[in-house]
Design an enzyme around this catalytic site. Sequence first.
Site, PDB file in Angstrom:
ATOM      1  N   ASP A  50       0.853  -1.182   0.000  1.00 18.05           N
ATOM      2  CA  ASP A  50       0.000   0.000   0.000  1.00 18.05           C
ATOM      3  C   ASP A  50       0.897   1.244   0.000  1.00 18.05           C
ATOM      4  OD1 ASP A  50      -3.014   0.809   0.429  1.00 18.05           O
ATOM      5  OD2 ASP A  50      -1.935   1.973   1.928  1.00 18.05           O
ATOM      6  N   TYR A  68      -2.159  11.052   2.283  1.00 20.09           N
ATOM      7  CA  TYR A  68      -3.022  11.379   1.148  1.00 20.09           C
ATOM      8  C   TYR A  68      -3.045  12.890   0.905  1.00 20.09           C
ATOM      9  CZ  TYR A  68      -4.839   6.625   1.627  1.00 20.09           C
ATOM     10  OH  TYR A  68      -4.952   5.252   1.684  1.00 20.09           O
ATOM     11  N   HIS A 120      -7.146  -6.805  -0.931  1.00 18.97           N
ATOM     12  CA  HIS A 120      -6.057  -5.829  -0.867  1.00 18.97           C
ATOM     13  C   HIS A 120      -5.009  -6.147   0.194  1.00 18.97           C
ATOM     14  CE1 HIS A 120      -4.143  -1.882  -0.996  1.00 18.97           C
ATOM     15  NE2 HIS A 120      -4.334  -1.755   0.301  1.00 18.97           N
TER      16      HIS A 120
END
Length: 283
Positions: free
Chosen positions: A104, A206, A261
Site C-alpha cells: 500500500d 493522502y 487488498h
Amino acid sequence: MRQGERVDSFQRDGLTFDVRDAGPADGEPVVLLHGFPQDSAAWDQVTPALNQAGLRTLAPDQRGYSPMARPRGRARYQLRETTADVLALLDAAGLESAHVVGHDWGAVVAWGLAAWHPDRVRTLTALSVPHPAAMQKAFVTSDQGLRSLYMALFQLPVVPELLLLARDGAGLRRTLVRAGLPERLADHYVARMREPGALSAALGWYRALPWSSREPVGTVHVPTLHVWSTGDAFLGRSATEATEDLCRADYRLEILEGVSHWIPELAADRVAELVTAHVRTTW
C-alpha cells in the site's frame, strides 16, 4: 553503530520511530513498510518465515503511525519525507543498503526509494501498489479513478476523521472488513487510529499528494518483484500491467488469485516465500 546491532527505535528531524527488529542480527536485511491504516503488525505473519530463512527483518511504524512521529502539516508527509525516514532507519541500523518490501503506501515509499536511492536498495518488492507513474496514467485510462475516489474525500479537512471515527471507529472498521480484512486485525488498526491525532496523521499521506506529485518517481534500476491480487477493490489491473515498462532491471509480476487488498495479512506464507526467493536471487 555496527551492522547487526538491534534497533527498536530511531530518530529523524526531532521525531522518534518505533521499529520491530527480528531474525538473525547478521542476516540479510529486509525492511518491511506498511500502508494505511496499518502498522508494523501487518507483517506479523510474514516475519517468522523470513527470519527462519535467515533474514533479518526491520518493520517500522512509519511517519504518522509511531506515537512520537506525528508532525502537523500536510507537507510533512510528502514522499521525500517518508523515503528519508527509511534512509534514517538504515543509517541507525548501520546498513548501507537493504532489501525493501512495501505494501500500500509502504509500496509507494519503496518505489521512491528504489528510483531515487538505488544504492540503498538491494531488491524491491511492491505489494498491491504499482509504480506511481503507471498509477497516474491509469487514473485517466482505466477505472482506477473510480476505484480511488476515496482519496478525493480524504483531501477534505476534518470530515474524513468525523466519518471514520464516529461511534468509536465503526465507520473505519466497517470499511476495512468490507474490503476483506479479518475482524481481529480491523479492530487492532481501528484502535491505533483512535489514538490522539493518529488518523489525521495517517491521512496526511493522502493530503500531501499535491507536494509529492511535484517530484515524479522515475524508472527503477534494481531487481523488482511486483505482487498484485485480483480481489483488490482499490487497485485495478491496468497500472499493474504497465509497471514493467518503468523497470529497467530484472522484473517479475506475481498475481494472487482471489486475495483482497490486504496481501501481507491474508497471503503471508506466499509473501514470505516470494520475498525469500527474490532476495536470494542477489546472493
